[in-house]
Write a protein that holds these residues in place. Structure first.
Motif, short mmCIF file in Angstrom:
data_model
loop_
_atom_site.label_atom_id
_atom_site.label_comp_id
_atom_site.label_asym_id
_atom_site.label_seq_id
_atom_site.Cartn_x
_atom_site.Cartn_y
_atom_site.Cartn_z
N ARG A 91 2.78 54.99 -8.73
CA ARG A 91 3.69 55.93 -8.08
C ARG A 91 4.27 56.92 -9.09
N HIS A 151 4.20 50.35 -9.41
CA HIS A 151 5.26 51.28 -9.80
C HIS A 151 4.69 52.36 -10.71
N ASN A 192 1.66 59.52 -9.80
CA ASN A 192 1.52 60.47 -8.69
C ASN A 192 2.69 61.44 -8.62
N GLN A 193 3.88 60.95 -8.95
CA GLN A 193 5.07 61.78 -8.84
C GLN A 193 5.27 62.68 -10.06
#
Length: 303
Positions: free
Chosen positions: A7, A4, A10-11
């Motif tokens: 991610r 998590h 990355n976001q």
């Protein structure tokens, strides 16, 4: 959670980069749990609500320690009792990597002792040295290892009662302290020897000191580790007979508790070395030294 977090990185790379900048601006090589909690709270307050920080806040809620040295930050994350994950994150590349405990501890030690490839990193392995096929998995059993070990040992005795009996009796024969036998002299006793000795002890006053019947017990092959009075020795032997006759975790633990197993105890006092800021190593340990010595004398008397 590490997935998590990847991610989230990355976001929201700018958000994570800002958080890292916030951590490095503290200019401290080590950050503990409370420091990390204050940092994520301050960052969330400054950053506003433009980005959902729930993943970062959830991660920080179980983050126990961070070690910072440009351009790396090493993280010790504890998802639950007895479970640890070690990670590192590059400040510029924002690439999250999983580490071994050894890599994490080596990096941490080099922040105290500057890196020197010629000097080995101290490694202390506290892993169980036995090839035990069974390990407790339930978090609720933490601190109850002795109870479960006794249950498993008792179960093994039930599996092969003859072999189990002999294992316990053989243990009594080899149990020594500084070369002195504690339980039996020579060959281990059998069940009949124990029964006859218990009958003999029943004829003695319960408070009769060991030294007054030691000669007879030595003739029967028993050493002083059973107890200091006739009543105590008889109770210990009765416990052993219960284990040999119908082993259970409770009876096995009750018997082992009677055997003198501990002969040396190391007491380490860190008083005065870890306290408020700027007192590391100051000679304010005099009272604690006296306290520890008093405790050691009391412990020796109790044992």
């Amino acid at each position: 959670m590490p997935d998590h977090l990847r991610r989230c990185i990355n976001q929201n790379p700018h958000c994570v980069a800002g958080l890292l900048r916030h951590l490095f601006n503290l200019q401290r090589p080590f950050l503990l749990f409370t420091d990390l909690q204050e940092t994520i709270d301050d960052f969330a307050a400054d950053y506003g609500s433009d980005v959902d920080l729930a993943v970062l806040q959830a991660f920080f809620s179980r983050l126990q320690e961070a070690v910072l040295a440009e351009p790396w930050i090493y993280l010790a994350w504890r998802p639950g009792p007895g479970r640890w994950t070690y990670l590192r994150l590059h400040r510029e590349q924002l690439q999250l990597e999983t580490l071994t405990p050894g890599d994490y501890l080596a990096f941490k030690e080099r922040q105290v002792l500057p890196a020197n490839d010629q000097e080995p990193i101290l490694t202390v392995d506290f892993e169980d040295f036995r090839a035990a096929p069974y390990h407790l998995q339930d978090e609720d059993t933490i601190g109850q290892g002795l109870i479960y070990m006794n249950r498993r040992l008792a179960g093994q005795l039930f599996g092969n009662i003859k072999t189990g009996r002999q294992s316990i009796l053989d243990f009594l024969a080899v149990h020594k302290l500084n070369g002195q036998s504690l339980m039996v002299h020579g060959q281990p006793p059998d069940f009949e020897d124990l029964r006859q000795t218990v009958q003999y002890l029943a004829t003695l006053p319960k408070t009769k000191p060991w030294m007054e019947f030691a000669a007879e017990m030595t003739r029967r092959g028993f050493a002083p580790g059973w107890g200091d009075t006739a009543g105590r020795v008889r109770e210990t032997m009765r416990l052993l007979m219960d284990v040999l006759d119908a082993p259970s975790g409770e009876s096995l633990q009750a018997f082992i508790d009677r055997i003198p197993m501990i002969s040396k105890i190391l007491i380490v006092s860190i008083h005065g070395w870890f306290a408020q800021d700027k007192v590391l190593g100051r000679p304010d340990t005099g009272g604690q030294v006296v306290y520890i010595l008093d405790q050691a004398r009391a412990l020796e008397q109790e044992m």
